[in-house]
Design a protein around this motif. Structure first.
Motif, mmCIF file in Angstrom:
data_model
loop_
_atom_site.group_PDB
_atom_site.id
_atom_site.type_symbol
_atom_site.label_atom_id
_atom_site.label_comp_id
_atom_site.label_asym_id
_atom_site.label_seq_id
_atom_site.Cartn_x
_atom_site.Cartn_y
_atom_site.Cartn_z
ATOM 1 N N LYS A 1 10.571 -6.827 23.382
ATOM 2 C CA LYS A 1 11.565 -6.823 22.499
ATOM 3 C C LYS A 1 12.604 -7.873 23.161
ATOM 4 O O LYS A 1 13.240 -8.825 22.648
ATOM 5 C CB LYS A 1 12.199 -5.732 21.989
ATOM 6 N N GLY B 1 -5.210 -3.725 21.537
ATOM 7 C CA GLY B 1 -4.425 -4.812 21.155
ATOM 8 C C GLY B 1 -4.248 -5.772 22.140
ATOM 9 O O GLY B 1 -4.169 -5.615 23.290
ATOM 10 N N VAL B 2 -3.861 -7.092 21.575
ATOM 11 C CA VAL B 2 -3.670 -8.050 22.499
ATOM 12 C C VAL B 2 -2.361 -8.993 21.989
ATOM 13 O O VAL B 2 -2.470 -9.265 20.535
ATOM 14 C CB VAL B 2 -4.909 -9.312 22.477
ATOM 15 N N TYR B 3 -1.529 -9.119 22.636
ATOM 16 C CA TYR B 3 -0.316 -9.762 22.301
ATOM 17 C C TYR B 3 0.149 -10.865 23.301
ATOM 18 O O TYR B 3 0.179 -10.564 24.306
ATOM 19 C CB TYR B 3 0.877 -8.520 22.372
ATOM 20 N N LYS C 1 2.821 -14.061 23.764
ATOM 21 C CA LYS C 1 4.245 -14.815 23.512
ATOM 22 C C LYS C 1 4.474 -16.018 24.391
ATOM 23 O O LYS C 1 3.985 -15.815 25.607
ATOM 24 C CB LYS C 1 5.325 -13.972 23.400
ATOM 25 N N ARG D 1 1.944 0.468 25.910
ATOM 26 C CA ARG D 1 1.844 -1.092 25.432
ATOM 27 C C ARG D 1 3.221 -1.760 26.025
ATOM 28 O O ARG D 1 4.148 -1.076 26.160
ATOM 29 C CB ARG D 1 1.864 -0.889 23.975
ATOM 30 N N ASP E 1 3.860 -16.669 18.708
ATOM 31 C CA ASP E 1 3.546 -15.394 18.660
ATOM 32 C C ASP E 1 2.338 -14.605 18.045
ATOM 33 O O ASP E 1 2.286 -14.916 16.874
ATOM 34 C CB ASP E 1 5.043 -14.436 17.969
ATOM 35 N N VAL E 2 1.624 -14.305 19.171
ATOM 36 C CA VAL E 2 0.065 -13.854 18.531
ATOM 37 C C VAL E 2 0.142 -12.466 18.546
ATOM 38 O O VAL E 2 0.187 -11.773 19.814
ATOM 39 C CB VAL E 2 -1.004 -14.567 19.134
ATOM 40 N N SER E 3 -0.110 -11.559 17.548
ATOM 41 C CA SER E 3 -0.421 -10.215 17.725
ATOM 42 C C SER E 3 -1.767 -9.575 17.199
ATOM 43 O O SER E 3 -1.834 -10.078 15.958
ATOM 44 C CB SER E 3 0.406 -9.438 16.946
ATOM 45 N N ASP F 1 -4.138 -6.569 16.713
ATOM 46 C CA ASP F 1 -4.180 -5.178 16.652
ATOM 47 C C ASP F 1 -5.548 -4.610 16.666
ATOM 48 O O ASP F 1 -6.425 -5.535 16.647
ATOM 49 C CB ASP F 1 -3.336 -4.646 15.458
#
Length: 112
Positions: free
Chosen positions: A33, A82-84, A86, A29, A47-49, A51
């Motif tokens: 940070k 997951g898709v994250y 920012k 991943r 900020d989209v998370s 899981d």
């Protein structure tokens, strides 16, 4: 409307998968940070998370879709962990530098 939304979701997921997966090992991943320092400088941030459980919910939402694109999207989503996402919007220029982004670029480089 559903077809347009499905295609937009597919494009977003495909784009993120195509750019990140080749350079990351299986189960890896991106470490994001270091982007937190940009949040305080940004005028707006997102900020989209999503899981694994949220992505499974997305595949269930596509179960009633009958077209071939929906089947492909469902298959693609089922393989993601997951898709994250920012995003940062800055009011003024030069609020971040290339060095702020370098740790992300290093993670995406092809190890070969």
């Amino acid at each position: 409307m559903t077809n347009i939304l499905t295609k937009r979701i597919a494009f977003l997921i495909l784009l993120m998968t195509a750019t990140a997966l080749p350079s990351l090992g299986q189960g890896a991943r991106l470490e994001l940070k270091n982007l937190e320092s940009l949040k305080s400088k940004a005028n707006e941030s997102t900020d989209v998370s999503l899981d694994g459980s949220m992505l499974q919910l997305a595949t269930k939402a596509l179960e009633n879709e009958k077209d071939a694109d929906a089947a492909k999207i469902k298959d693609l989503i089922s393989k993601l962990k997951g898709v994250y996402v920012k995003t940062f919007e800055f009011k003024e220029k030069n609020q971040y530098s290339n060095s702020d982004l370098e740790p992300i670029r290093v993670q995406l480089k092809d190890p070969n």
